[in-house]
Design a protein around this motif. Structure first.
Motif, mmCIF file in Angstrom:
data_model
loop_
_atom_site.group_PDB
_atom_site.id
_atom_site.type_symbol
_atom_site.label_atom_id
_atom_site.label_comp_id
_atom_site.label_asym_id
_atom_site.label_seq_id
_atom_site.Cartn_x
_atom_site.Cartn_y
_atom_site.Cartn_z
ATOM 1 N N HIS A 192 12.885 -49.089 -18.983
ATOM 2 C CA HIS A 192 14.086 -48.411 -19.452
ATOM 3 C C HIS A 192 14.725 -47.734 -18.252
ATOM 4 N N PHE A 193 16.030 -47.787 -18.152
ATOM 5 C CA PHE A 193 16.822 -47.242 -17.037
ATOM 6 C C PHE A 193 16.760 -48.148 -15.809
ATOM 7 N N GLY A 194 16.692 -49.449 -16.012
ATOM 8 C CA GLY A 194 16.711 -50.379 -14.895
ATOM 9 C C GLY A 194 15.386 -51.076 -14.699
ATOM 10 N N LEU A 195 15.039 -51.327 -13.453
ATOM 11 C CA LEU A 195 13.782 -51.993 -13.097
ATOM 12 C C LEU A 195 13.138 -51.262 -11.927
ATOM 13 N N PRO A 196 11.815 -51.353 -11.800
ATOM 14 C CA PRO A 196 11.162 -50.768 -10.621
ATOM 15 C C PRO A 196 11.505 -51.571 -9.374
ATOM 16 N N GLU A 197 10.995 -51.116 -8.234
ATOM 17 C CA GLU A 197 11.313 -51.784 -6.976
ATOM 18 C C GLU A 197 10.908 -53.253 -7.019
ATOM 19 N N ALA A 198 11.634 -54.060 -6.243
ATOM 20 C CA ALA A 198 11.516 -55.516 -6.318
ATOM 21 C C ALA A 198 10.086 -56.005 -6.121
ATOM 22 N N GLY A 199 9.349 -55.386 -5.215
ATOM 23 C CA GLY A 199 7.986 -55.839 -4.954
ATOM 24 C C GLY A 199 7.084 -55.716 -6.173
ATOM 25 N N LEU A 200 7.264 -54.668 -6.950
ATOM 26 C CA LEU A 200 6.453 -54.482 -8.148
ATOM 27 C C LEU A 200 6.840 -55.505 -9.220
ATOM 28 N N VAL A 201 8.138 -55.771 -9.348
ATOM 29 C CA VAL A 201 8.595 -56.792 -10.297
ATOM 30 C C VAL A 201 8.017 -58.149 -9.923
ATOM 31 N N GLU A 202 8.051 -58.465 -8.650
ATOM 32 C CA GLU A 202 7.533 -59.762 -8.190
ATOM 33 C C GLU A 202 6.040 -59.894 -8.473
ATOM 34 N N ARG A 203 5.297 -58.821 -8.302
ATOM 35 C CA ARG A 203 3.854 -58.882 -8.555
ATOM 36 C C ARG A 203 3.554 -59.080 -10.031
ATOM 37 N N LEU A 204 4.319 -58.429 -10.892
ATOM 38 C CA LEU A 204 4.138 -58.623 -12.333
ATOM 39 C C LEU A 204 4.447 -60.064 -12.721
ATOM 40 N N LYS A 205 5.548 -60.583 -12.211
ATOM 41 C CA LYS A 205 5.939 -61.953 -12.544
ATOM 42 C C LYS A 205 4.922 -62.959 -11.996
ATOM 43 N N ALA A 206 4.372 -62.692 -10.825
ATOM 44 C CA ALA A 206 3.366 -63.584 -10.254
ATOM 45 C C ALA A 206 2.104 -63.612 -11.105
ATOM 46 N N ALA A 207 1.896 -62.538 -11.884
ATOM 47 C CA ALA A 207 0.740 -62.477 -12.788
ATOM 48 C C ALA A 207 1.078 -63.035 -14.168
ATOM 49 N N ASP A 208 2.221 -63.722 -14.271
ATOM 50 C CA ASP A 208 2.675 -64.335 -15.524
ATOM 51 C C ASP A 208 2.953 -63.306 -16.617
ATOM 52 N N ILE A 209 3.387 -62.126 -16.211
ATOM 53 C CA ILE A 209 3.820 -61.101 -17.158
ATOM 54 C C ILE A 209 5.343 -61.130 -17.214
ATOM 55 N N LEU A 210 5.882 -61.282 -18.411
ATOM 56 C CA LEU A 210 7.329 -61.339 -18.577
ATOM 57 C C LEU A 210 7.941 -59.953 -18.395
ATOM 58 N N ILE A 211 9.157 -59.923 -17.851
ATOM 59 C CA ILE A 211 9.850 -58.666 -17.561
ATOM 60 C C ILE A 211 11.016 -58.500 -18.535
ATOM 61 N N LEU A 212 11.064 -57.356 -19.184
ATOM 62 C CA LEU A 212 12.117 -57.031 -20.139
ATOM 63 C C LEU A 212 12.701 -55.678 -19.758
#
Length: 355
Positions: A134-154
């Motif tokens: 909520h209120f945007g997204l965390p820093e790009a590196g953290l988003v990339e790590r979540l996505k690399a772990a096959d966790i969807l981002i909403l």
């Protein structure tokens, strides 16, 4: 194609395009489990939790279901303290501390964890289907790590511009959150004085702006709202207020009673509880504080109002409880989480049959 076969249900592997909203302070593992086992996506509002507490909540939910689960976090800048304003606000709150016997006035303070490396690692270790923000997204590196772990981002958008920004920065699913929504509004890009859009106006604009699934949120508390959102092009809905009166909800009983008794015409947006705009049922505190426009940066007010919110709830008085609620409150019933999902499904099918 069946109404419940949408890009959202396929992405999340859920039976119905319904997300039980991740309401911090209100959701529980029992709520998330019940929603997930009923065919929706269950969510945990983890904005107030550190890594260890978040992992414990998520593990407890995972023990009760093998269906999709979502953990949600706030993304906010570190607040900048203003000692003069803090002192003014403390004096503003003092009569409420006295009235409720809440002890010494607590100064505004930053008391909500940032989504950092530790939280990111804990989420990856637990492996939920979705990590939402909520209120945007965390820093790009953290988003990339979540996505690399096959966790969807909403994440939530309150405008087409925010939706495009979210897609460009890695969001797999976007919640189009209308001004009718309860709790904190998710806006994060400058609005240059413009009002927040209602759900019906916002959803088709967001659908046209992005290529990822769009979820409608705000004022949806029965199947007619679900059907309307689908007709507007949404791939699903996020529903929060309808779950607030369930036995699985962690909100105090006075909050549950107020939501069931509400008409839907009795909500207001206020910054007085947390320092950031949030919608709830109007009560003595929010009405009294409406004359003030200056508040410490979010989330500092959350700490300052914590003792009076707790004392008011403990006394069974709604006067100073943050009665978060969307404008769909007039449609809420006291029923279980699984019954809410079942009712939404049945009402949606009935509404679409009339089209």
């Amino acid at each position: 194609m069946a109404w419940h076969d949408t890009p959202l249900t396929r992405a999340l592997n859920i039976d119905y395009p319904i997300i039980q909203a991740p309401m911090a302070g209100a959701t529980t593992p029992a709520m998330a489990v019940a929603a997930a086992n009923a065919g929706a996506m269950g969510s945990l509002g983890c904005a107030m939790l550190g890594a260890e507490a978040m992992a414990a909540e998520l593990r407890a939910a995972q023990a009760g279901t093998n269906r999709s689960l979502n953990v949600n976090f706030f993304v906010h800048d570190r607040p900048v303290p203003d000692e003069d304003l803090n002192a003014e606000v403390a004096a503003r709150l003092a009569p409420w501390y006295d009235r409720l016997g809440a002890g010494e006035v607590k100064a505004p303070a930053d008391a909500i964890p940032l989504f950092d490396e530790a939280l990111c690692e804990a989420v990856i270790a637990c492996g939920p289907t979705v990590a939402s923000f909520h209120f945007g997204l965390p820093e790009a590196g953290l988003v990339e790590r979540l996505k690399a772990a096959d966790i969807l981002i909403l994440s939530s958008a309150t405008s087409a511009a925010e939706a495009r920004w979210l897609e460009d920065h890695g969001a797999d699913i976007i919640v189009a959150q209308g001004a009718e929504a309860g709790g904190h509004n998710g806006w994060f890009l400058p609005r240059r004085g413009a009002d927040l859009s209602g759900t019906m106006a916002l959803v088709p604009r967001v659908v046209d702006a992005v290529s990822v699934p769009v979820v409608a949120a705000g004022g949806i508390a029965d199947g007619r709202g679900v059907a309307a959102a689908l007709m507007l092009g949404a791939a699903g809905v996020q529903v929060g207020t309808a779950f607030l009166a369930t036995p699985e909800c962690a909100s105090p009983e006075v909050h549950k009673q107020a939501v069931v008794a509400a008409t839907g015409d009795d909500t207001m947006a206020t910054r007085a509880y947390s320092g950031r705009l949030a919608r709830g049922l109007a009560n003595d505190f929010s009405r009294e504080m409406a004359v003030h426009s200056d508040w410490p940066d979010f989330p500092m007010m959350n700490a300052a109002t914590g003792p009076i919110r707790t004392a008011s709830a403990k006394a069974g008085m709604p006067d100073a409880v943050a009665l978060w609620s969307g404008q769909g409150a007039g449609l809420v019933r006291a029923e279980t989480t699984s019954a809410v999902v079942a009712r939404l499904v049945a009402e949606t099918e009935a509404a679409l049959a009339r089209v």
